[in-house]
Motif scaffolding. Sequence first.
Motif, PDB file in Angstrom:
ATOM      1  N   PHE A   1     -18.075  -7.902   4.219  1.00 28.28           N
ATOM      2  CA  PHE A   1     -18.530  -9.282   4.060  1.00 28.28           C
ATOM      3  C   PHE A   1     -17.575 -10.259   4.739  1.00 28.28           C
ATOM      4  O   PHE A   1     -17.981 -11.209   5.410  1.00 28.28           O
ATOM      5  N   GLN A   2     -16.269 -10.006   4.582  1.00 30.66           N
ATOM      6  CA  GLN A   2     -15.269 -10.901   5.173  1.00 30.66           C
ATOM      7  C   GLN A   2     -14.935 -10.548   6.622  1.00 30.66           C
ATOM      8  O   GLN A   2     -14.129 -11.217   7.255  1.00 30.66           O
ATOM      9  N   LEU A   3     -15.567  -9.454   7.120  1.00 29.39           N
ATOM     10  CA  LEU A   3     -15.254  -8.966   8.474  1.00 29.39           C
ATOM     11  C   LEU A   3     -13.738  -8.761   8.625  1.00 29.39           C
ATOM     12  O   LEU A   3     -13.103  -9.210   9.562  1.00 29.39           O
ATOM     13  N   ASN A   4     -13.178  -8.060   7.630  1.00 30.94           N
ATOM     14  CA  ASN A   4     -11.728  -7.855   7.537  1.00 30.94           C
ATOM     15  C   ASN A   4     -11.399  -6.421   7.959  1.00 30.94           C
ATOM     16  O   ASN A   4     -11.495  -5.481   7.167  1.00 30.94           O
ATOM     17  N   PRO A   5     -11.005  -6.213   9.217  1.00 25.25           N
ATOM     18  CA  PRO A   5     -10.747  -4.844   9.667  1.00 25.25           C
ATOM     19  C   PRO A   5      -9.545  -4.205   8.972  1.00 25.25           C
ATOM     20  O   PRO A   5      -9.493  -2.989   8.820  1.00 25.25           O
ATOM     21  N   ASP A   6      -8.550  -5.001   8.562  1.00 23.71           N
ATOM     22  CA  ASP A   6      -7.375  -4.430   7.895  1.00 23.71           C
ATOM     23  C   ASP A   6      -7.774  -3.826   6.554  1.00 23.71           C
ATOM     24  O   ASP A   6      -7.370  -2.709   6.215  1.00 23.71           O
ATOM     25  N   LEU A   7      -8.566  -4.589   5.781  1.00 22.03           N
ATOM     26  CA  LEU A   7      -9.016  -4.067   4.489  1.00 22.03           C
ATOM     27  C   LEU A   7      -9.927  -2.862   4.684  1.00 22.03           C
ATOM     28  O   LEU A   7      -9.835  -1.876   3.944  1.00 22.03           O
ATOM     29  N   ALA A   8     -10.793  -2.918   5.704  1.00 23.31           N
ATOM     30  CA  ALA A   8     -11.660  -1.779   5.992  1.00 23.31           C
ATOM     31  C   ALA A   8     -10.831  -0.548   6.355  1.00 23.31           C
ATOM     32  O   ALA A   8     -11.137   0.575   5.932  1.00 23.31           O
ATOM     33  N   THR A   9      -9.760  -0.742   7.126  1.00 20.25           N
ATOM     34  CA  THR A   9      -8.909   0.384   7.514  1.00 20.25           C
ATOM     35  C   THR A   9      -8.228   0.999   6.290  1.00 20.25           C
ATOM     36  O   THR A   9      -8.083   2.222   6.189  1.00 20.25           O
ATOM     37  N   GLN A  10      -7.813   0.159   5.334  1.00 19.15           N
ATOM     38  CA  GLN A  10      -7.201   0.678   4.113  1.00 19.15           C
ATOM     39  C   GLN A  10      -8.185   1.553   3.342  1.00 19.15           C
ATOM     40  O   GLN A  10      -7.829   2.624   2.840  1.00 19.15           O
ATOM     41  N   VAL A  11      -9.439   1.083   3.245  1.00 26.19           N
ATOM     42  CA  VAL A  11     -10.450   1.867   2.535  1.00 26.19           C
ATOM     43  C   VAL A  11     -10.693   3.189   3.249  1.00 26.19           C
ATOM     44  O   VAL A  11     -10.741   4.265   2.630  1.00 26.19           O
ATOM     45  N   VAL A  12     -10.845   3.124   4.578  1.00 29.64           N
ATOM     46  CA  VAL A  12     -11.113   4.333   5.364  1.00 29.64           C
ATOM     47  C   VAL A  12      -9.945   5.316   5.239  1.00 29.64           C
ATOM     48  O   VAL A  12     -10.137   6.527   5.049  1.00 29.64           O
TER      49      VAL A  12
END
Length: 422
Positions: free
Chosen positions: A71-82
């Motif tokens: 939703f926030q288009l936050n690649p850093d947070l997405a990378t943490q989840v991945v």
Amino acid sequence: MSPTPGMDRQTGRRSLTAKQAGLTLAIALLLSILAGAIELALDAREMRQEIVSETRYRLELVHGTAAEAAFQLNPDLATQVVDGLFNGGRVASVAIRDDFDRTMATRQREFEPVSGWVAHALFDDTLHYQQTLYYLAGPGDSAQPVGELELTLALDRLARDFTDRSLLIFSLGVAKSLAIAALLALVFHWFVTRPLLRVHAAIANTDPRQPGRWPKPAMGRHGNDELGHLVESVDQLLLAFQQGLDQRDQLHQISTMDGLTGIANRRHFDAFLVREWQRARRNGHALSLVFLDIDHFKEFNDHYGHVAGDDTLRAIAEALTRVVHRATDLVARYGGEEFVCVLPDTDLEGALRVAERIHLEIRALDIPHAYATRTGRVTASLGVASSTPALDDIGHEELMAQADNQLYRAKRQGRDQVAAQT
């Protein structure tokens, strides 16, 4: 030298004993193989269920964070989840994509070893998981799809785990063929397996949204042994995870609320307007904006001080929320002494009525203002604009510009009034 008859009989007895021992061992091995084959079949089905249940559970645990990242288009947070999912050991690839099908973060193994047909037959249909990410922006809003989370398990790792479990099963099968195996199995089941199953059931019934409230099992006589320590460790882990979720929620609330007035801030307004614009375009509904600016607020601050100015801003925000109180509407502080109201499913006539009520509500506050234009009280100028996105060939930025132009028209015409597009 010929053997004596006694030695022949003794050798024969040893040979018969060996045959009996061999026959007993063969029967035990056959029974253990049959029992192991049955247990292996049951374990294969259970392992498949465990794989699916565990994977879905992990996906549910990270769903909120992954949806927020998309939703926030936050690649850093997405990378943490991945990275968190990929470090699970059994994962071959994992990716998060936004609602435009753009990959925000991905991890995958460099190569996929070839696995046998047994592994393909057992686990092919449990490898791939695809989950649509839904995000709930605020109370009263419906969850909207914001992206996709895709995960693929490593077949060779599942095959290796299955092989390890199979060897263990057959080993236990041989042990069960012994005289005391049944008793040992019963004792083991009573004192170890049952408590473990209670722990597993408690973990499986844990709400991923509130892990800290998991149904912690009472371990009784296992309170001070390894099982008790395991439960305490799981409890501490889930409590820590709950604290992380609470902190995330608090940070999210802080990031979207204005610290002075307690209403939504500019960031929340920007996201809300884009979302409501898209919804209005899909549904063919109207969308209206009301921009508000406190008249001569700089002079008010200079004369009465910033403490009084802050009190006035809070009073204005409360007045706005008294008028604009539908769950679908939004009141936000746009910046400084400027406020904005978003009115979904509201045409220009309805928005103008809301603006007039706001105008009167602010006058009713009766806050003294020595430098007011006419009334000697705090007043506000308001600009109103409305659009039907499905029909009008404009974007939400143009709607904001129209409302802003009407606000400055109200100021040019003498302030303390409402101006609307014609």
